[in-house]
Design an enzyme around this catalytic site. Structure first.
Site, PDB file in Angstrom:
ATOM      1  N   GLY A   8       0.828  -1.195   0.000  1.00 37.41           N
ATOM      2  CA  GLY A   8       0.000   0.000   0.000  1.00 37.41           C
ATOM      3  C   GLY A   8       0.866   1.251   0.000  1.00 37.41           C
ATOM      4  N   SER A   9       0.381   2.283   0.670  1.00 42.93           N
ATOM      5  CA  SER A   9       0.979   3.608   0.521  1.00 42.93           C
ATOM      6  C   SER A   9       2.347   3.773   1.176  1.00 42.93           C
ATOM      7  CB  SER A   9       0.020   4.670   1.080  1.00 42.93           C
ATOM      8  OG  SER A   9      -1.162   4.722   0.303  1.00 42.93           O
ATOM      9  N   THR A  10       2.760   2.882   2.052  1.00 44.73           N
ATOM     10  CA  THR A  10       4.126   3.004   2.598  1.00 44.73           C
ATOM     11  C   THR A  10       5.152   2.811   1.482  1.00 44.73           C
ATOM     12  OG1 THR A  10       4.081   0.660   3.238  1.00 44.73           O
ATOM     13  CG2 THR A  10       3.506   2.275   4.930  1.00 44.73           C
ATOM     14  N   PHE A  11       4.756   2.124   0.407  1.00 49.84           N
ATOM     15  CA  PHE A  11       5.648   1.904  -0.729  1.00 49.84           C
ATOM     16  C   PHE A  11       5.856   3.185  -1.525  1.00 49.84           C
ATOM     17  CE2 PHE A  11       6.854   0.083  -4.896  1.00 49.84           C
ATOM     18  CZ  PHE A  11       7.797  -0.853  -4.490  1.00 49.84           C
ATOM     19  N   LYS A  12       4.979   4.167  -1.334  1.00 52.93           N
ATOM     20  CA  LYS A  12       5.092   5.426  -2.067  1.00 52.93           C
ATOM     21  C   LYS A  12       6.390   6.160  -1.735  1.00 52.93           C
ATOM     22  CE  LYS A  12       0.072   6.079  -2.414  1.00 52.93           C
ATOM     23  NZ  LYS A  12      -1.103   6.802  -1.895  1.00 52.93           N
TER      24      LYS A  12
END
Length: 644
Positions: A293-297
């Protein structure tokens, strides 16, 4: 025809010469055997006669980074029988059975065999010292109490998945116990005696004792206190949200040292058989794979900044979705965020904005950075059971796959990969190999034998880009989706993540893995914490569940590590529903009347003592607390002197 005398004499002389040569050869051979080979042959003969009773070496201890024992051995004697030396089988079996509280038949069956020695098991293995002394006092012929030991974990389930456990023979089965089994095991010793052909002890022979060589002691990077903080929050999260599981890792981003790591459900390594198999044979922080999810951003952001594909002050408009190759990819916020800068794209975790970053980078560049940050392969942490994660094959990456990857969907990572990569993004761009072993110590002298040094894998991004990433993620915590990780007095950076779970090949509308990764201080990171919660019950957002969890872990960790507070902290942005933080005023010297007239509605009051004047207060003036907190005032009839 008769031989002549001369011929006879010649034959006799030849026979004499041959006989003399053979006799001399025999003497030489006997001398060689007796003198030259005598010692060797005697030793071989003694080895054939000698019978050994094994004495187990003490398995090496495992310590935390401060020397606190996390696993060690306690003496646990074992009963051996030498059948040939037992004079009365039935009587011996009866006495042993009574002592060990087992049936006489089971003991008799074990000792009435044609073997040099047998171990009485299971009842005779790893018994107490008191029981061993009682059996010694019986002085039973052919019964020996040998020294043995068993593994003991003084903190129960603390750091269980890291430590692992051993079997009944002290052989490592999981975790550190398995990874470093050879170094921890040591060398077995023995007590040996000389036996005759029947197995009985040779008269006038002496026993020989070979002292076991204990295993090396291992110091870990784990901190016992930080581990307890992390596991406390895991337990509370599981109780509060009734999740399938919960994971947390704490790392020093500057060298790859794991300071704490755990997951729930857990187990007690000393009694692992009492727990379901899946509780102890899966180390979730290194084994579990899922869409981040968004931690990969953070990775997309770091790559875009390094390649100068995005300016954080550049404007961007988010209508709520973006169309890519006929597919409509939506933002988490229905209706979108409207006009914003790319800094606000990160603060708001805006999917369309990150799709644009990915498109500007292009497939080859973005996936090259993803690979350099360590995704798609094992980190190499010194624990068994690590998984690779799953990345798109380059040949399978089209416009949609590029877009979804840029905001953390369609790829699969492990928690250890995630925290290792983000550590590189915020520590100056250096990717370190994570590890839990810190050093090896001699069991005899206690001296340090070997230090496990940090291993730099590669430089991924520049120091200047890493500084931009830190500042941007600090803004996420102060102004964006990570507000619930804000710690008063410290500069905190971080990123939330909420990912749909894939069930039977489809994205679930109801089950999510929520996560948050945070670090502090943001200007000079000393600790980074990653937490993920699988399918919490209720509202499933990383900012509401994982962020407060990481905040509590980091706040206690920073105080414990004596990390000084920062004065140049970004002010937190408050939105509807947030609990504001307010500064405690000075009330000392004020009268009760003054307080009730001047004190605003930000605080509640609690009184102690009798009188009209405040002589002390808790909390002290200047401390920041949540709005609505209670100030306890201490009263007296005498006003305190000015400035007190």
């Amino acid at each position: 025809m008769r031989a002549s005398n001369v011929t006879v004499r010649r034959r006799l002389f030849a026979a004499l010469i041959v006989g003399t040569v053979l006799f001399m050869a025999l003497i030489v051979r006997l001398g060689y055997v007796q003198i030259w080979m005598g010692t060797e042959l005697s030793e071989k003969a003694e080895q054939l006669w000698r019978r050994d009773i094994p004495f187990e070496a003490k398995r090496g201890e495992i310590w935390d980074r401060s020397g606190v024992q996390l696993a060690y051995n306690i003496s646990s004697p074992t009963i051996y029988a030498i059948p040939a030396q037992i004079k009365d089988m039935k009587a011996t079996a009866a006495q042993l059975a009574n002592m060990l509280q087992v049936t006489e038949e089971s003991v008799f069956k074990q000792i009435n065999v044609r073997k040099s020695s047998v171990r009485i098991q299971p009842a005779g293995r790893k018994i107490t010292q008191e029981k061993a002394n009682e059996i010694r006092s019986l002085e039973l012929p052919g019964i020996i109490v040998a020294e043995d030991n068993k593994r003991y974990y003084p903190f129960g389930g603390l750091a269980a998945h890291i430590l692992g456990f051993t079997d009944v023979y002290n052989k490592g089965l999981t975790g550190i116990e398995l990874k470093y089994d050879k170094l921890l095991t040591g060398l077995q010793g023995s007590l040996s005696y000389l036996a005759d052909a029947r197995g009985g002890r040779m008269p006038d022979s002496s026993d020989e004792y070979v002292k076991p060589r204990d295993g090396m002691n291992l110091q870990l990077t784990i901190d016992n206190h930080l581990q307890s903080i992390l596991e406390r929050e895991l337990d509370q999260t599981m109780v509060k949200y009734q999740a399938n599981n919960a994971i947390a890792i704490m790392m020093d981003p500057n060298n790859g040292e794991i300071l704490a790591m755990g997951s729930r459900p857990g187990f007690d390594p000393g009694h692992f058989r009492d727990f379901p198999k899946e509780s102890y044979d899966r180390n979730l922080p290194i084994w579990m794979t899922y869409e981040p999810g968004s931690t990969f951003k953070i990775i997309t952001l770091a790559a875009a900044l390094e390649e100068k594909k995005v300016n954080l002050t550049e404007p961007f408009y988010d209508p709520g979705s973006i169309e890519v190759a006929g597919a409509r990819l939506r933002c988490w916020k229905r209706g979108g965020h409207g006009s914003e800068t790319f800094l606000q794209v990160v603060e708001n975790s805006c999917n369309p904005g990150f799709v644009v970053m990915g498109q500007r980078l292009g497939k080859d560049t973005l996936f090259n950075y993803i690979s350099n940050f360590g995704f798609g392969r094992k980190t190499g942490i010194d624990l068994n059971g690590e998984e690779n994660g799953i990345m798109f094959k380059p040949s399978k990456v089209g416009p949609v796959e590029l877009a979804t990857t840029s905001f953390g969907q369609g790829v699969s990572v492990t928690p250890i990969q995630q925290i290792t990569a983000v550590s590189a993004a915020i520590n100056g761009g250096k990717l370190f190999k994570p590890h839990v072993a810190k050093g090896w110590y001699s069991p005899e002298s206690g001296d340090l034998v070997e230090t496990v040094k940090p291993e730099l894998v590669r430089q991924v991004i520049s120091e200047s880009t890493s500084k931009q990433v830190r500042e941007t993620l600090e803004s996420v915590v102060a102004n964006g989706t990570g507000r619930n990780a804000f710690i008063e007095g410290y500069r905190v950076g971080g990123k939330t993540g909420t990912a749909q779970k894939v069930i039977n090949g489809r994205y679930s509308a109801n089950e999510h893995i929520v996560s948050f990764i945070g670090f502090a201080p943001a200007d000079d990171p000393k600790v980074v914490v990653y937490a993920a919660v699988d399918n919490p019950q209720g509202i499933q957002f990383g900012g509401l569940i994982a962020a407060p969890m990481v905040k509590k872990i980091m706040e206690d960790a920073l105080h414990y590590m004596n990390v000084p507070a920062r004065k140049d902290q970004l002010e937190r942005k408050y939105v509807y529903g947030d609990t504001k933080t307010v500064q405690v005023p000075s009330l000392i010297g004020m009268s009760i009347t003054d307080i009730y007239e001047d004190l605003n509605s930000d605080f509640l009051l609690a009184k102690s003592g009798v009188g009209q004047y405040v002589v002390n207060q808790v909390p002290k003036a200047g401390v920041k607390v949540e709005q609505g907190s209670t100030i306890r005032i201490y009263l007296s009839d005498t006003a305190p002197p000015p400035g007190s």
